[in-house]
Design a protein around this motif. Structure first.
Motif, short mmCIF file in Angstrom:
data_model
loop_
_atom_site.label_atom_id
_atom_site.label_comp_id
_atom_site.label_asym_id
_atom_site.label_seq_id
_atom_site.Cartn_x
_atom_site.Cartn_y
_atom_site.Cartn_z
N GLY A 195 0.78 -1.23 0.00
CA GLY A 195 0.00 0.00 0.00
C GLY A 195 0.81 1.28 0.00
N ILE A 196 2.14 1.16 0.03
CA ILE A 196 3.01 2.34 0.08
C ILE A 196 4.30 2.01 -0.66
N PRO A 197 4.86 2.94 -1.44
CA PRO A 197 6.14 2.66 -2.09
C PRO A 197 7.23 2.37 -1.06
N VAL A 198 7.96 1.30 -1.28
CA VAL A 198 9.04 0.89 -0.38
C VAL A 198 10.26 0.60 -1.24
N CYS A 199 11.36 1.30 -0.97
CA CYS A 199 12.55 1.04 -1.78
C CYS A 199 13.81 1.39 -0.99
N SER A 200 14.93 1.01 -1.56
CA SER A 200 16.23 1.30 -0.95
C SER A 200 16.81 2.55 -1.60
N GLY A 201 17.43 3.38 -0.78
CA GLY A 201 18.04 4.60 -1.30
C GLY A 201 19.55 4.48 -1.32
#
Length: 204
Positions: free
Chosen positions: A172-178
């Motif tokens: 439900g929410i964008p999740v990523c590595s920075g």
């Protein structure tokens, strides 16, 4: 509810590839992850975050799970019935839940993280416990954050335990590595008010 179909036996190469997604190296190589269980796959459908395919075992699914399979088939998702032994080998839990979805990992475009696209960002820095990371993803969704960003020193956010403990919030929410560069620019961006929390307390 019994469904008519052909039970497929996974070939060695396909099974090896799918099992590799239980590891960070495999997820990075194929840019995919697995989500297991009826509850997670119901949330995937609710948030319209659809898998590229589903694997299931009728022998290990209840009526609720079989109804979910039909809903995914109606959405055009390829649902393969495989042997119970195969699905247990793809499972990250002690007791297989009989249903596993294969998903692509969303990618943040270069510059998108630090470019002001997201107004409220939860930055997870050195969060090593998968269960805690999953709870934080749930909290971010509940408090209307736009992005969850993990640093290099944070647990892989598509680790099966993180996905499971998010209870579907990861859909439900964008999740990523920075990248370190993204994080550094983010910290210097004057458009963001930075609020820091630390379980050990103390002043900054």
């Amino acid at each position: 509810m019994k469904m008519q179909g052909i039970t497929l036996k996974l070939g060695p190469a396909e099974k090896k590839r799918l099992r590799s997604l239980l590891t960070k190296k495999g997820r990075m190589q194929y840019n995919q992850f697995l989500a297991e269980g009826v509850r997670l796959l119901e949330e995937s459908l609710r948030f319209d975050f659809l898998p590229t395919g589903l694997y299931y075992s009728q022998a290990e699914l209840n009526d609720r799970g079989m109804k979910l399979i039909k809903l995914y088939q109606e959405r055009g998702i390829n649902c393969q019935e495989i042997a119970a032994r195969d699905i247990r080998q793809l499972s990250d839990t002690e007791t297989s839940q009989g249903l596993i979805g294969l998903f692509n990992i969303p990618q943040c475009r270069p510059g998108e993280i630090s470019g002001g696209t997201f107004q409220k960002i939860l930055l997870l820095d050195r969060v090593s416990d998968p269960g805690n990371a999953g709870v934080l993803i749930r909290s971010a969704l509940a408090f209307d954050f736009n992005l969850v960003l993990g640093t290099d020193e944070t647990v892989d956010l598509y680790n099966p335990k993180v996905v499971r403990s998010s209870v579907g919030a990861i859909f439900g929410i964008p999740v990523c590595s920075g990248s370190p560069e993204d994080v550094a620019i983010l910290k210097k961006n004057q458009n963001y008010a930075i609020i820091i929390t630390d379980p050990r307390g103390g002043a900054y």
